[in-house]
Scaffold this motif. Structure first.
Motif, short mmCIF file in Angstrom:
data_model
loop_
_atom_site.label_atom_id
_atom_site.label_comp_id
_atom_site.label_asym_id
_atom_site.label_seq_id
_atom_site.Cartn_x
_atom_site.Cartn_y
_atom_site.Cartn_z
N LEU A 109 -5.01 -2.44 9.97
CA LEU A 109 -3.58 -2.30 9.79
C LEU A 109 -2.99 -1.56 10.98
O LEU A 109 -3.38 -0.44 11.29
CB LEU A 109 -3.29 -1.51 8.51
N SER B 138 5.71 -6.27 -4.35
CA SER B 138 5.15 -5.18 -3.54
C SER B 138 3.71 -4.85 -3.84
O SER B 138 3.02 -4.26 -3.03
CB SER B 138 6.01 -3.93 -3.73
N GLN B 139 3.18 -5.21 -4.99
CA GLN B 139 1.81 -4.84 -5.32
C GLN B 139 0.85 -6.01 -5.22
O GLN B 139 -0.32 -5.88 -5.53
CB GLN B 139 1.77 -4.27 -6.74
N TYR C 225 7.85 -5.41 2.02
CA TYR C 225 7.22 -4.88 3.23
C TYR C 225 6.71 -6.03 4.08
O TYR C 225 6.32 -7.07 3.57
CB TYR C 225 6.03 -3.98 2.85
N TYR D 119 -1.24 -6.79 11.46
CA TYR D 119 -2.65 -6.44 11.48
C TYR D 119 -3.26 -6.92 12.80
O TYR D 119 -2.83 -7.92 13.38
CB TYR D 119 -3.41 -7.11 10.33
N ARG E 134 -5.69 -1.70 -2.20
CA ARG E 134 -4.62 -0.74 -1.98
C ARG E 134 -4.71 0.34 -3.05
O ARG E 134 -5.20 0.12 -4.14
CB ARG E 134 -3.24 -1.37 -1.95
N TYR F 212 3.47 -1.20 9.38
CA TYR F 212 4.23 -2.01 8.44
C TYR F 212 5.64 -1.44 8.36
O TYR F 212 5.89 -0.28 8.71
CB TYR F 212 3.58 -2.06 7.06
N GLY G 208 1.51 5.18 -6.10
CA GLY G 208 2.69 4.92 -5.27
C GLY G 208 2.56 3.61 -4.53
O GLY G 208 1.76 2.74 -4.89
N TYR G 209 3.30 3.48 -3.45
CA TYR G 209 3.14 2.28 -2.66
C TYR G 209 2.18 2.58 -1.52
O TYR G 209 2.28 3.60 -0.85
CB TYR G 209 4.47 1.78 -2.05
N SER G 210 1.28 1.68 -1.29
CA SER G 210 0.43 1.82 -0.12
C SER G 210 0.15 0.44 0.43
O SER G 210 0.14 -0.55 -0.31
CB SER G 210 -0.87 2.54 -0.49
N PRO G 211 -0.01 0.33 1.74
CA PRO G 211 -0.30 -0.98 2.31
C PRO G 211 -1.71 -1.44 1.95
O PRO G 211 -2.53 -0.66 1.47
CB PRO G 211 -0.17 -0.73 3.81
N TYR H 115 4.10 -6.73 7.58
CA TYR H 115 2.96 -6.06 8.20
C TYR H 115 2.54 -6.70 9.51
O TYR H 115 2.73 -7.89 9.73
CB TYR H 115 1.74 -6.16 7.27
#
Lengths: 116, 111
Positions: free
Chosen positions: B45, B95-96, B31, B35, A97, B48, A101-104, B33
């Motif tokens: 993807l 989130s990461q 989030y 896929y 990713r 999401y 920022g935020y990214s999927p 998702y």
């Protein structure tokens, strides 16, 4: 959109040899990449988290000496299957990713490894 | 613990709508998702949704999120034979970080 390139798409090797799989983020930088393994008709199993400039974090049960991960730059992580055995035959997929920022999470197209 | 559940198979006729359901356990997932995986390929993807949204629509795809029940669904309108694939639901605790995947729903579209 974000693209993750994985190479090779498929590889056949003999038992005892080593195989290197590359994962590149083509239009973004990734401090973290993930390596998954997928068995036939099953979901993805996280093997390890590849961190740029530092050691990878391996999931429980995954041998770090067997599956060597190197994340030398913000756009490239490699997985080397050392001394491959037939039971290492599988579908390996990487993901990454964008750091900004935020990214999927985006995935590569996978590498089909067959060890004979 | 972290767990994502989804039904394994769904069969629909071409032109009908498909609804693939998923339940997850981690309420901290920011989030969620969907896929798509075609045979021999990696994961694509599809879409999401942010956890503070109830619905997201993108062309033929509609995602519904019921955060109270931890239920996520993907609706594909006017399903085509090219939609035949395995669809994975995934949650993202932190989130990461890594994603937690369901086992995948195999969608078969009959002409």
């Amino acid at each position: 959109g974000a693209v993750v390139s994985q190479h090779p798409s498929w590889v056949i090797c003999k038992s005892g040899t080593s195989v290197k799989i590359e994962c590149r983020s083509l239009d973004f930088q990734a401090t973290t990449m993930f390596w998954y393994r997928q068995f036939p008709k099953q979901s993805l199993m996280l093997m390890a988290t590849s961190n740029e400039g530092s050691k990878a974090t391996y999931e429980q049960g995954v041998e770090k000496d067997k599956f060597l991960i190197n994340h030398a730059s913000l756009t490239l992580s490699t997985l080397t299957v050392t001394s491959a055995h037939p039971e290492d035959s599988s579908f390996y997929i990487c993901s990454a990713r964008d750091v900004q920022g935020y990214s999927p999470l985006h995935f590569g197209n996978g590498t089909r490894l067959t060890v004979t | 613990g972290e767990d994502v559940e989804q039904s394994l198979f769904l069969s629909v006729r071409e032109g009908d709508s498909s609804v693939i359901n998923c339940t997850y356990t981690d309420s901290s997932s920011t989030y969620l998702y969907w896929y798509k995986q075609e045979p021999g390929a990696g994961l694509q993807l599809l879409t999401y949704i942010f956890s503070n949204m109830d619905m997201k629509q993108d062309q033929r795809l509609t995602v519904l999120l019921n955060k109270k029940d931890k239920h996520l669904s993907l609706r594909i309108a006017d399903t085509q034979t090219g939609d035949s694939a395995i669809y994975f639901c995934a949650e993202n605790p932190g989130s990461q970080g890594n994603l937690i995947f369901g086992k995948g729903t195999k969608l078969s579209v009959k002409p």
